[in-house]
Scaffold this motif. Structure first.
Motif, PDB file in Angstrom:
ATOM      1  N   VAL A 172       8.675   0.443  -3.511  1.00 33.26           N
ATOM      2  CA  VAL A 172       8.254   1.531  -2.630  1.00 33.26           C
ATOM      3  C   VAL A 172       7.821   2.735  -3.460  1.00 33.26           C
ATOM      4  O   VAL A 172       6.801   3.386  -3.166  1.00 33.26           O
ATOM      5  N   VAL A 173       8.555   3.035  -4.523  1.00 31.09           N
ATOM      6  CA  VAL A 173       8.139   4.107  -5.433  1.00 31.09           C
ATOM      7  C   VAL A 173       6.773   3.778  -6.048  1.00 31.09           C
ATOM      8  O   VAL A 173       5.921   4.659  -6.226  1.00 31.09           O
ATOM      9  N   GLY A 174       6.558   2.488  -6.342  1.00 34.53           N
ATOM     10  CA  GLY A 174       5.254   2.071  -6.846  1.00 34.53           C
ATOM     11  C   GLY A 174       4.146   2.325  -5.844  1.00 34.53           C
ATOM     12  O   GLY A 174       3.042   2.768  -6.213  1.00 34.53           O
TER      13      GLY A 174
ATOM     14  N   LEU B  83       0.800   4.655  -6.419  1.00 31.81           N
ATOM     15  CA  LEU B  83      -0.588   4.242  -6.225  1.00 31.81           C
ATOM     16  C   LEU B  83      -1.295   5.148  -5.215  1.00 31.81           C
ATOM     17  O   LEU B  83      -2.491   5.449  -5.372  1.00 31.81           O
ATOM     18  N   ALA B  84      -0.574   5.596  -4.191  1.00 33.76           N
ATOM     19  CA  ALA B  84      -1.182   6.470  -3.186  1.00 33.76           C
ATOM     20  C   ALA B  84      -1.550   7.830  -3.778  1.00 33.76           C
ATOM     21  O   ALA B  84      -2.565   8.435  -3.395  1.00 33.76           O
ATOM     22  N   LEU B  85      -0.733   8.318  -4.724  1.00 35.48           N
ATOM     23  CA  LEU B  85      -0.977   9.625  -5.329  1.00 35.48           C
ATOM     24  C   LEU B  85      -1.882   9.551  -6.552  1.00 35.48           C
ATOM     25  O   LEU B  85      -2.355  10.595  -7.040  1.00 35.48           O
ATOM     26  N   ALA B  86      -2.114   8.340  -7.060  1.00 35.96           N
ATOM     27  CA  ALA B  86      -2.870   8.177  -8.301  1.00 35.96           C
ATOM     28  C   ALA B  86      -4.265   8.814  -8.257  1.00 35.96           C
ATOM     29  O   ALA B  86      -4.674   9.450  -9.248  1.00 35.96           O
ATOM     30  N   PRO B  87      -5.055   8.684  -7.176  1.00 38.59           N
ATOM     31  CA  PRO B  87      -6.403   9.259  -7.198  1.00 38.59           C
ATOM     32  C   PRO B  87      -6.426  10.756  -7.492  1.00 38.59           C
ATOM     33  O   PRO B  87      -7.212  11.213  -8.337  1.00 38.59           O
TER      34      PRO B  87
ATOM     35  N   ALA C 209       9.591  -5.231 -10.139  1.00 38.78           N
ATOM     36  CA  ALA C 209       8.608  -5.806  -9.213  1.00 38.78           C
ATOM     37  C   ALA C 209       8.449  -7.306  -9.416  1.00 38.78           C
ATOM     38  O   ALA C 209       8.168  -8.035  -8.460  1.00 38.78           O
ATOM     39  N   LEU C 210       8.633  -7.783 -10.634  1.00 40.04           N
ATOM     40  CA  LEU C 210       8.509  -9.222 -10.891  1.00 40.04           C
ATOM     41  C   LEU C 210       9.576 -10.028 -10.152  1.00 40.04           C
ATOM     42  O   LEU C 210       9.407 -11.238  -9.952  1.00 40.04           O
ATOM     43  N   GLU C 211      10.655  -9.367  -9.734  1.00 42.79           N
ATOM     44  CA  GLU C 211      11.726 -10.045  -8.999  1.00 42.79           C
ATOM     45  C   GLU C 211      11.561  -9.917  -7.482  1.00 42.79           C
ATOM     46  O   GLU C 211      12.339 -10.505  -6.736  1.00 42.79           O
ATOM     47  N   GLU C 212      10.580  -9.146  -7.027  1.00 39.77           N
ATOM     48  CA  GLU C 212      10.350  -8.944  -5.590  1.00 39.77           C
ATOM     49  C   GLU C 212       9.765 -10.212  -4.973  1.00 39.77           C
ATOM     50  O   GLU C 212       8.874 -10.845  -5.544  1.00 39.77           O
ATOM     51  N   LYS C 213      10.269 -10.579  -3.786  1.00 35.71           N
ATOM     52  CA  LYS C 213       9.820 -11.804  -3.125  1.00 35.71           C
ATOM     53  C   LYS C 213       8.625 -11.593  -2.212  1.00 35.71           C
ATOM     54  O   LYS C 213       7.888 -12.534  -1.931  1.00 35.71           O
ATOM     55  N   ASP C 214       8.431 -10.380  -1.722  1.00 35.00           N
ATOM     56  CA  ASP C 214       7.276 -10.083  -0.881  1.00 35.00           C
ATOM     57  C   ASP C 214       6.075  -9.765  -1.773  1.00 35.00           C
ATOM     58  O   ASP C 214       6.116  -8.826  -2.571  1.00 35.00           O
ATOM     59  N   ASN C 215       5.013 -10.527  -1.639  1.00 35.52           N
ATOM     60  CA  ASN C 215       3.881 -10.400  -2.550  1.00 35.52           C
ATOM     61  C   ASN C 215       3.196  -9.044  -2.478  1.00 35.52           C
ATOM     62  O   ASN C 215       2.685  -8.541  -3.488  1.00 35.52           O
ATOM     63  N   LYS C 216       3.150  -8.436  -1.295  1.00 33.00           N
ATOM     64  CA  LYS C 216       2.496  -7.128  -1.177  1.00 33.00           C
ATOM     65  C   LYS C 216       3.275  -6.060  -1.931  1.00 33.00           C
ATOM     66  O   LYS C 216       2.697  -5.250  -2.662  1.00 33.00           O
ATOM     67  N   TRP C 217       4.593  -6.058  -1.739  1.00 36.36           N
ATOM     68  CA  TRP C 217       5.401  -5.079  -2.468  1.00 36.36           C
ATOM     69  C   TRP C 217       5.403  -5.374  -3.959  1.00 36.36           C
ATOM     70  O   TRP C 217       5.404  -4.446  -4.789  1.00 36.36           O
ATOM     71  N   LYS C 218       5.397  -6.651  -4.319  1.00 39.25           N
ATOM     72  CA  LYS C 218       5.341  -7.020  -5.735  1.00 39.25           C
ATOM     73  C   LYS C 218       4.059  -6.483  -6.374  1.00 39.25           C
ATOM     74  O   LYS C 218       4.083  -5.909  -7.469  1.00 39.25           O
ATOM     75  N   ALA C 219       2.934  -6.653  -5.694  1.00 38.45           N
ATOM     76  CA  ALA C 219       1.656  -6.177  -6.232  1.00 38.45           C
ATOM     77  C   ALA C 219       1.671  -4.661  -6.395  1.00 38.45           C
ATOM     78  O   ALA C 219       1.154  -4.125  -7.389  1.00 38.45           O
TER      79      ALA C 219
ATOM     80  N   ALA D 244       1.487  -0.282 -10.011  1.00 39.77           N
ATOM     81  CA  ALA D 244       1.895   1.079 -10.346  1.00 39.77           C
ATOM     82  C   ALA D 244       2.507   1.143 -11.743  1.00 39.77           C
ATOM     83  O   ALA D 244       2.248   2.088 -12.502  1.00 39.77           O
ATOM     84  N   GLY D 245       3.312   0.155 -12.099  1.00 41.17           N
ATOM     85  CA  GLY D 245       3.921   0.153 -13.426  1.00 41.17           C
ATOM     86  C   GLY D 245       2.886   0.070 -14.526  1.00 41.17           C
ATOM     87  O   GLY D 245       2.956   0.809 -15.527  1.00 41.17           O
TER      88      GLY D 245
END
Length: 427
Positions: free
Chosen positions: A131-133, A137-141, A208-218, A223-224
């Motif tokens: 979620v922090v990631g 990404l939302a603030l990156a631009p 994130a590599l341990e996250e099971k939901d692909n959207k959150w993993k991406a 972000a990392g």
């Protein structure tokens, strides 16, 4: 992701609110406050036992490794007092440094206790990092565009700096900073400076590599990687490769064919060994020359800290960092390196107070990572800590590393639960 008890809820909410806390300049305050509140909850859970509410009841006794961390950090505090006494730094400075210990070194023991005792699932922390990631990404631009559209480097410094800390940068909100060597922009995101942001990016990728939901993993991986490259940190690039691949390759030591490959590669060094050594030497030189001024300052700080430790304060150190000269760009002696810093500030006793529990923890996690996938994330975290310790001071950055420390405690609890299941008699 729905937290199942108050402990999970507080940790998850605190983690996903990383960016809002950063915009308030409050992160340096939030970490220690969370540590002591949650640590007190863990201690209360152990004390009350069955009388504690079900969803906060202690999951088991405190693991020996957590006790080792507590012992090491207590020794660190006693060493601090002795160093101040030796150098006559006075009661006021001793109290101030003791408060600094409570906001830094103490967290290395408190958060593992929280993870080991309270019923917290690792999946809650993994999702929280992702979620922090997504926030990142939302603030990156706007962050990436800031130096090119005329926005200032610094937004503001929070009045919370009145609580005290290592420096105003811990309470300052930035869009970006300029690298003084090349005068090009670097981004530090929610960290106090760019190299630390890169290692936080490595940690985000590991989670994130341990996250099971692909959207959150991406979201977490993207972000990392962004944090690593935008910070322009050499250490972050090393960590991205070593700390993600290393734990996943460790199980190969239990495979017979892997040993045959190692034997073949070792034999081939007789032919290509000279070329490999030359290549590695050139790679190290290129790595150092990528930021030659930074390398020079760090090496000078380390040399001064080493020489003054040997000549002035072997056992208990100097009690505190000392101001640096123009030769080190006025950086404090005892900073920018955990191990040289410990020798200078807390002497050989303080050095061993961190080294012993850290080596013990690394050994335990390596064995488990070779046997079970649950050890991959803790091993990656500890590898990142080791990498971080060679360029930063761990204690003043523990307030940002708390999800990692909690997860190390969770892993110890998971190992203890697995041993109990194996030892339990079969019906």
């Amino acid at each position: 992701m729905t937290p199942e008890n108050p402990a999970e809820r507080w940790l998850y909410k605190t983690l996903i609110w990383t960016w809002p806390f950063y915009f308030l300049g409050a992160l340096y305050v939030v970490g220690p406050v969370l540590a002591w509140i949650m640590g007190a909850m863990a201690a209360l859970s152990l004390y009350l036992g069955p009388a504690m509410r079900d969803d906060l009841r202690a999951t088991g006794p405190v693991p020996p490794l957590v006790w080792a961390w507590f012992l090491g950090m207590f020794v660190m505090l006693v060493t601090l007092w002795l160093g101040h006494l030796d150098w006559g730094l006075g009661l006021k400075k001793t109290i101030k440094s003791s408060i600094g210990w409570a906001k830094g070194w103490a967290l290395l023991a408190l958060f593992p206790l929280v993870g080991a005792v309270l019923p917290i699932r690792r999946s809650v922390l993994i999702r929280g990092q992702c979620v922090v990631g997504a926030w990142t990404l939302a603030l990156a631009p706007i962050l990436l565009a800031a130096p090119y559209i005329g926005l200032p480097e610094r937004i503001f410094t929070s009045p919370l700096k009145a609580v005290g800390g290592p420096g105003p940068e811990y309470f300052t909100v930035y869009f970006f900073t300029f690298d003084p060597a090349s005068w090009t922009p670097r981004w530090q995101f929610y960290a106090p400076w760019s190299p630390f942001a890169a290692l936080l990016g490595v940690i985000m990728v590991l989670f994130a590599l341990e996250e099971k939901d692909n959207k959150w993993k991406a979201a977490g991986i993207g972000a990392g990687i962004l944090m690593i490259f935008a910070s322009k940190s050499r250490m972050g690039l090393v960590g991205l490769v070593a700390c993600t691949i290393g734990p996943r390759m460790l199980p190969l030591i239990l495979r017979g064919w892997a040993w045959y490959m190692v034997a073949a590669l070792t034999a081939s060094l007789a032919v290509i060994g000279t070329a490999v050594v030359t290549f590695l030497g050139d790679a190290v030189s290129t790595f150092k020359n990528a930021r030659a001024d930074s390398t020079r300052v760090r090496e000078t700080l380390q040399r001064i800290a080493w020489e003054r430790w040997q000549n002035e304060a072997v056992w208990f150190g100097h009690g505190t960092v000392h101001p640096g000269s123009h030769a080190v760009e006025y950086m404090p002696i005892g900073s920018h390196h955990t191990w040289y810093g410990l020798l200078f500030v807390k002497g050989l006793v303080g050095f061993l107070a961190l080294l012993v529990p850290l080596l013990w923890h690394i050994g335990v996690v390596m064995v488990d990572a070779a046997r079970h996938p649950r050890g991959r994330l803790p091993l990656g975290i500890l590898m990142t800590f080791v990498l971080l310790s060679f360029g930063e001071n761990l204690e003043i950055e523990a307030y940002m590393l708390w999800p990692c420390l909690v997860l190390l405690g969770i892993h110890l609890r998971e190992m203890a639960d697995a041993r109990e299941r194996i030892a339990a008699p079969r019906p």
